[in-house]
Scaffold this motif. Structure first.
Motif, mmCIF file in Angstrom:
data_model
loop_
_atom_site.group_PDB
_atom_site.id
_atom_site.type_symbol
_atom_site.label_atom_id
_atom_site.label_comp_id
_atom_site.label_asym_id
_atom_site.label_seq_id
_atom_site.Cartn_x
_atom_site.Cartn_y
_atom_site.Cartn_z
ATOM 1 N N GLY A 1 0.817 -1.203 0.000
ATOM 2 C CA GLY A 1 0.000 0.000 0.000
ATOM 3 C C GLY A 1 0.847 1.248 0.000
ATOM 4 N N ASN A 2 0.464 2.222 0.799
ATOM 5 C CA ASN A 2 1.108 3.536 0.831
ATOM 6 C C ASN A 2 2.135 3.590 1.960
ATOM 7 O OD1 ASN A 2 1.811 6.208 0.983
ATOM 8 N ND2 ASN A 2 -0.278 6.994 1.097
ATOM 9 N N PRO A 3 3.437 3.635 1.648
ATOM 10 C CA PRO A 3 4.453 3.667 2.703
ATOM 11 C C PRO A 3 4.321 4.866 3.642
ATOM 12 C CG PRO A 3 5.440 3.177 0.577
ATOM 13 C CD PRO A 3 4.032 3.603 0.306
ATOM 14 N N GLN A 4 3.675 5.943 3.172
ATOM 15 C CA GLN A 4 3.448 7.119 4.007
ATOM 16 C C GLN A 4 2.006 7.195 4.509
ATOM 17 O OE1 GLN A 4 5.451 7.636 0.968
ATOM 18 N NE2 GLN A 4 7.090 7.265 2.453
ATOM 19 N N GLY A 5 1.271 6.128 4.344
ATOM 20 C CA GLY A 5 -0.135 6.124 4.743
ATOM 21 C C GLY A 5 -0.315 6.367 6.234
ATOM 22 N N LYS A 6 -1.391 7.052 6.573
ATOM 23 C CA LYS A 6 -1.668 7.363 7.980
ATOM 24 C C LYS A 6 -2.377 6.223 8.696
ATOM 25 C CE LYS A 6 -1.957 12.346 7.143
ATOM 26 N NZ LYS A 6 -2.825 13.562 7.213
ATOM 27 N N LEU A 7 -2.983 5.318 7.936
ATOM 28 C CA LEU A 7 -3.664 4.161 8.533
ATOM 29 C C LEU A 7 -2.683 2.993 8.546
ATOM 30 C CD1 LEU A 7 -7.142 4.446 6.766
ATOM 31 C CD2 LEU A 7 -6.495 5.267 9.044
ATOM 32 N N VAL B 197 -5.820 -3.379 0.474
ATOM 33 C CA VAL B 197 -4.819 -2.390 0.053
ATOM 34 C C VAL B 197 -5.309 -1.619 -1.168
ATOM 35 C CG1 VAL B 197 -2.529 -2.146 -0.971
ATOM 36 C CG2 VAL B 197 -2.836 -3.579 1.047
ATOM 37 N N ALA B 198 -5.912 -2.327 -2.114
ATOM 38 C CA ALA B 198 -6.394 -1.677 -3.335
ATOM 39 C C ALA B 198 -7.544 -0.716 -3.065
ATOM 40 C CB ALA B 198 -6.824 -2.734 -4.347
ATOM 41 N N SER B 199 -8.310 -0.982 -2.002
ATOM 42 C CA SER B 199 -9.499 -0.167 -1.731
ATOM 43 C C SER B 199 -9.227 1.027 -0.834
ATOM 44 C CB SER B 199 -10.582 -1.037 -1.075
ATOM 45 O OG SER B 199 -10.180 -1.453 0.222
ATOM 46 N N GLU B 200 -8.031 1.097 -0.227
ATOM 47 C CA GLU B 200 -7.749 2.164 0.731
ATOM 48 C C GLU B 200 -6.399 2.820 0.424
ATOM 49 O OE1 GLU B 200 -7.703 4.919 2.773
ATOM 50 O OE2 GLU B 200 -9.489 3.781 3.356
ATOM 51 N N LEU C 118 -10.440 -1.086 10.178
ATOM 52 C CA LEU C 118 -9.777 0.045 9.534
ATOM 53 C C LEU C 118 -10.612 1.319 9.681
ATOM 54 C CD1 LEU C 118 -7.122 0.321 7.999
ATOM 55 C CD2 LEU C 118 -8.385 0.059 5.864
ATOM 56 N N ALA C 119 -11.914 1.177 9.581
ATOM 57 C CA ALA C 119 -12.805 2.330 9.767
ATOM 58 C C ALA C 119 -12.711 2.855 11.190
ATOM 59 C CB ALA C 119 -14.242 1.934 9.430
ATOM 60 N N ARG C 120 -12.608 1.955 12.170
ATOM 61 C CA ARG C 120 -12.454 2.383 13.559
ATOM 62 C C ARG C 120 -11.137 3.096 13.762
ATOM 63 N NH1 ARG C 120 -14.947 -2.747 14.363
ATOM 64 N NH2 ARG C 120 -12.964 -3.773 14.784
ATOM 65 N N LEU C 121 -10.091 2.608 13.100
ATOM 66 C CA LEU C 121 -8.791 3.257 13.196
ATOM 67 C C LEU C 121 -8.821 4.663 12.602
ATOM 68 C CD1 LEU C 121 -5.771 3.105 13.904
ATOM 69 C CD2 LEU C 121 -5.391 2.050 11.652
ATOM 70 N N ARG C 122 -9.478 4.781 11.459
ATOM 71 C CA ARG C 122 -9.602 6.098 10.828
ATOM 72 C C ARG C 122 -10.379 7.059 11.741
ATOM 73 N NH1 ARG C 122 -12.059 4.551 6.809
ATOM 74 N NH2 ARG C 122 -10.422 4.442 5.238
ATOM 75 N N LYS C 123 -11.441 6.590 12.335
ATOM 76 C CA LYS C 123 -12.257 7.420 13.209
ATOM 77 C C LYS C 123 -11.489 7.851 14.447
ATOM 78 C CE LYS C 123 -16.770 7.536 15.493
ATOM 79 N NZ LYS C 123 -18.021 6.761 15.766
ATOM 80 N N ALA C 124 -10.627 6.947 14.952
ATOM 81 C CA ALA C 124 -9.863 7.265 16.157
ATOM 82 C C ALA C 124 -8.819 8.340 15.881
ATOM 83 C CB ALA C 124 -9.200 6.000 16.697
#
Length: 259
Positions: free
Chosen positions: A101-107, A131-134, A252-258
């Motif tokens: 995925g994104n090496p600099q991704g925040k999730l 990975v493809a969806s986020e 993943l959605a919970r992580l994003r919300k947090a």
């Protein structure tokens, strides 16, 4: 996925008694208080009441055990997440791993996996979909051997493939290969994906690969990992076992919300 058998199981009888005291009196007396507050006859009567209660309603003990297990699981999860926070750099930035995925991704999600674990193999396709969806997902994969000598050999091979910049293609090919574990199998898979098979076999026993494997195992032990796969979502949540794609997306959605 290996299941936890809580050490608290050894204390079922004591736990049941403590909960019964709580249910009956509101507060469980300390040992010192119990010794001075009740006469021998009163203590005998309390024991008799407890025994009769358990005979007439066994669910009391079952509920006490369930409550103990829930508490133990919560304490274990809290301790594991504390370890993730203390070792954040090693979890997210280690040079022993592949980042999908994104090496600099925040999730940031970390997966511990064993290359011979059938559940780890099963979840591979779901991880590709995730990975493809986020676009903001940084998925760090940490390979560890937990299933014996054959897992050690495959783990060494995957880490050795990373020294030829071929971690992902070799990993996928090896984990999809159904042949019996052997050095010849590893050589064949290495050649199939265009690697120098002789170099890979040599690198498998190198100090560098040994140290890479040790680092991953040390991190797994720091969170008291029980089996594979295990997913660590930032420093917020740990999911053991072969979670479904929907479960991974929800976490993943919970992580994003947090945040």
């Amino acid at each position: 996925m290996k299941k936890l058998i809580p050490s608290s199981i050894r204390h079922y009888a004591l736990a049941g008694a403590s909960c019964l005291f709580l249910l009956g009196a509101g507060v469980a007396p300390s040992p010192a208080t119990a010794d001075t507050s009740f006469t021998p006859a009163q203590r005998a009567e309390i024991v008799s009441i407890m025994r009769n209660a358990l005979k007439t309603d066994p669910s009391i003990l079952s509920e006490a055990i369930t409550a103990l297990q829930t508490q133990a699981t919560a304490r274990k999860a809290s301790s594991a997440l504390d370890a993730v926070r203390r070792n954040h750099a090693q979890f997210g930035q280690s040079t022993t791993d592949v980042v999908l995925g994104n090496p600099q991704g925040k999730l940031e999600v970390v997966e511990f996996y064993d290359p011979r674990c059938p559940y780890c193999r099963k979840v591979l396709a779901d991880l590709d979909t995730l990975v493809a969806s986020e676009p903001d997902l940084k998925l760090v994969e940490k390979v560890i051997p937990v299933l014996g000598p054959n897992s050690v050999m495959d783990t060494q091979a995957i880490l050795a493939a990373s020294l030829q910049n071929a971690y992902v293609p070799f990993q996928k090919a090896l984990m999809a290969d159904a042949a019996s574990p052997s050095t010849d199998r590893i050589r064949r898979v290495a050649k199939k994906v265009g690697l120098d098979a002789d170099r890979l076999v040599t690198d498998m026993k190198s100090p560098k690969v040994t140290d890479m494997m040790r680092q991953n195992l040390d991190l797994a032990r720091s969170i008291d990992l029980e089996g594979t796969p295990t997913f660590v979502f930032g420093d917020k949540e740990i999911i053991p076992g072969a979670a479904s794609l929907d479960e991974l997306k929800a976490a993943l959605a919970r992580l994003r919300k947090a945040g």
